[in-house]
Design a protein around this motif. Sequence first.
Motif, PDB file in Angstrom:
ATOM      1  N   TYR A 123       0.855  -1.189   0.000  1.00 41.80           N
ATOM      2  CA  TYR A 123       0.000   0.000   0.000  1.00 41.80           C
ATOM      3  C   TYR A 123       0.891   1.237   0.000  1.00 41.80           C
ATOM      4  O   TYR A 123       1.895   1.289   0.717  1.00 41.80           O
ATOM      5  N   LEU A 125       0.875   5.825  -1.161  1.00 45.73           N
ATOM      6  CA  LEU A 125       0.168   7.021  -1.601  1.00 45.73           C
ATOM      7  C   LEU A 125       0.982   7.691  -2.695  1.00 45.73           C
ATOM      8  O   LEU A 125       2.159   8.019  -2.498  1.00 45.73           O
ATOM      9  N   LEU A 130      -4.593   6.439  -3.029  1.00 42.82           N
ATOM     10  CA  LEU A 130      -4.190   5.290  -2.234  1.00 42.82           C
ATOM     11  C   LEU A 130      -4.154   4.084  -3.165  1.00 42.82           C
ATOM     12  O   LEU A 130      -5.189   3.667  -3.702  1.00 42.82           O
ATOM     13  N   ILE A 155      -6.797  11.684  -1.496  1.00 44.41           N
ATOM     14  CA  ILE A 155      -6.231  11.362  -0.188  1.00 44.41           C
ATOM     15  C   ILE A 155      -4.996  12.237   0.019  1.00 44.41           C
ATOM     16  O   ILE A 155      -4.061  12.209  -0.776  1.00 44.41           O
ATOM     17  N   ASP A 157      -3.060  12.295   2.925  1.00 39.12           N
ATOM     18  CA  ASP A 157      -2.000  11.681   3.729  1.00 39.12           C
ATOM     19  C   ASP A 157      -2.356  10.230   4.017  1.00 39.12           C
ATOM     20  O   ASP A 157      -3.545   9.859   4.070  1.00 39.12           O
ATOM     21  N   PHE A 158      -1.312   9.422   4.177  1.00 39.86           N
ATOM     22  CA  PHE A 158      -1.472   8.006   4.502  1.00 39.86           C
ATOM     23  C   PHE A 158      -0.384   7.644   5.497  1.00 39.86           C
ATOM     24  O   PHE A 158       0.803   7.785   5.211  1.00 39.86           O
ATOM     25  N   THR A 191      -4.034   5.285   9.055  1.00 40.76           N
ATOM     26  CA  THR A 191      -4.668   6.604   9.128  1.00 40.76           C
ATOM     27  C   THR A 191      -4.695   7.222   7.736  1.00 40.76           C
ATOM     28  O   THR A 191      -3.663   7.337   7.077  1.00 40.76           O
ATOM     29  N   LEU A 192      -5.886   7.590   7.304  1.00 38.65           N
ATOM     30  CA  LEU A 192      -6.083   8.266   6.020  1.00 38.65           C
ATOM     31  C   LEU A 192      -6.602   9.669   6.281  1.00 38.65           C
ATOM     32  O   LEU A 192      -7.435   9.882   7.164  1.00 38.65           O
ATOM     33  N   SER A 194      -8.632  12.258   4.176  1.00 35.61           N
ATOM     34  CA  SER A 194      -9.404  12.417   2.953  1.00 35.61           C
ATOM     35  C   SER A 194      -9.922  13.846   2.832  1.00 35.61           C
ATOM     36  O   SER A 194     -10.319  14.458   3.831  1.00 35.61           O
ATOM     37  N   GLU A 199      -9.994  12.973   8.627  1.00 35.87           N
ATOM     38  CA  GLU A 199      -9.068  11.947   9.106  1.00 35.87           C
ATOM     39  C   GLU A 199      -9.826  10.692   9.545  1.00 35.87           C
ATOM     40  O   GLU A 199     -10.794  10.763  10.290  1.00 35.87           O
ATOM     41  N   ARG A 201      -9.063   6.746  11.039  1.00 35.80           N
ATOM     42  CA  ARG A 201      -8.066   5.842  11.633  1.00 35.80           C
ATOM     43  C   ARG A 201      -8.722   4.495  11.932  1.00 35.80           C
ATOM     44  O   ARG A 201      -9.803   4.452  12.506  1.00 35.80           O
TER      45      ARG A 201
END
Length: 210
Positions: A123, A125, A130, A155, A157-158, A191-192, A194, A199, A201
């Motif tokens: 997985y 980003l 994602l 997205i 942050d990842f 934790t994404l 969007s 956020e 989690r």
Amino acid sequence: MISMPNSHRRGFTLIEIMVAMAIFTLIGLASTGVLNSVINSDQLSSERFAKLEELQRAMLTIERDILQIVPRALRVNGEPVSAVISGGEDVLNSDADGLGFVRAGWHNPQMLLPRSTLQAIGYRLQEEQLQRLYGNYVDNVIGYEPKIKILLSDIEDFRVSFLTEVEQLEKPEEWEESYSNANIPIAISITLVSKTFGEIRREFILANGI
């Protein structure tokens, strides 16, 4: 007998007609505004519902993969590595965190397909997407490029973190932000961030890590 003209009979005046037309015009404009508002609201609701369904499918995929992690090391560019899980920054060329592991449970009825039931999964980003990386074989040859499936878009942050001690379970700030080890951790958190939902989690307890 001579009938006298009725002085009370008269038609609509021009002003009355113009006033009536103005009233009907205002009613029409108001109805159009309400209709457009309803259409736009319905379209926005449909788009948001579609994104919610997309998020639910992505989280189910992530949950299925992570809960089936097995302690199987990989070969990277033909070279064996001891770690069964690698996660954190600078993993899989991710713009944020990345995560790589091997999962079991890849359905292969009666072993008819020329592959095992194990699958290497990653997985990452990239470009606010994602991405799920996968292939047909756990150990791939040099130069092999994994297949990519976009699970979510927009997205920002990842992040992944890892629980290695039971005492850390109630203390998210003490979870490890990177992990590369031959042992499976007790738990993994995802934790994404969007643009649509903010956020998100999720924490996954791993049976093989307990």
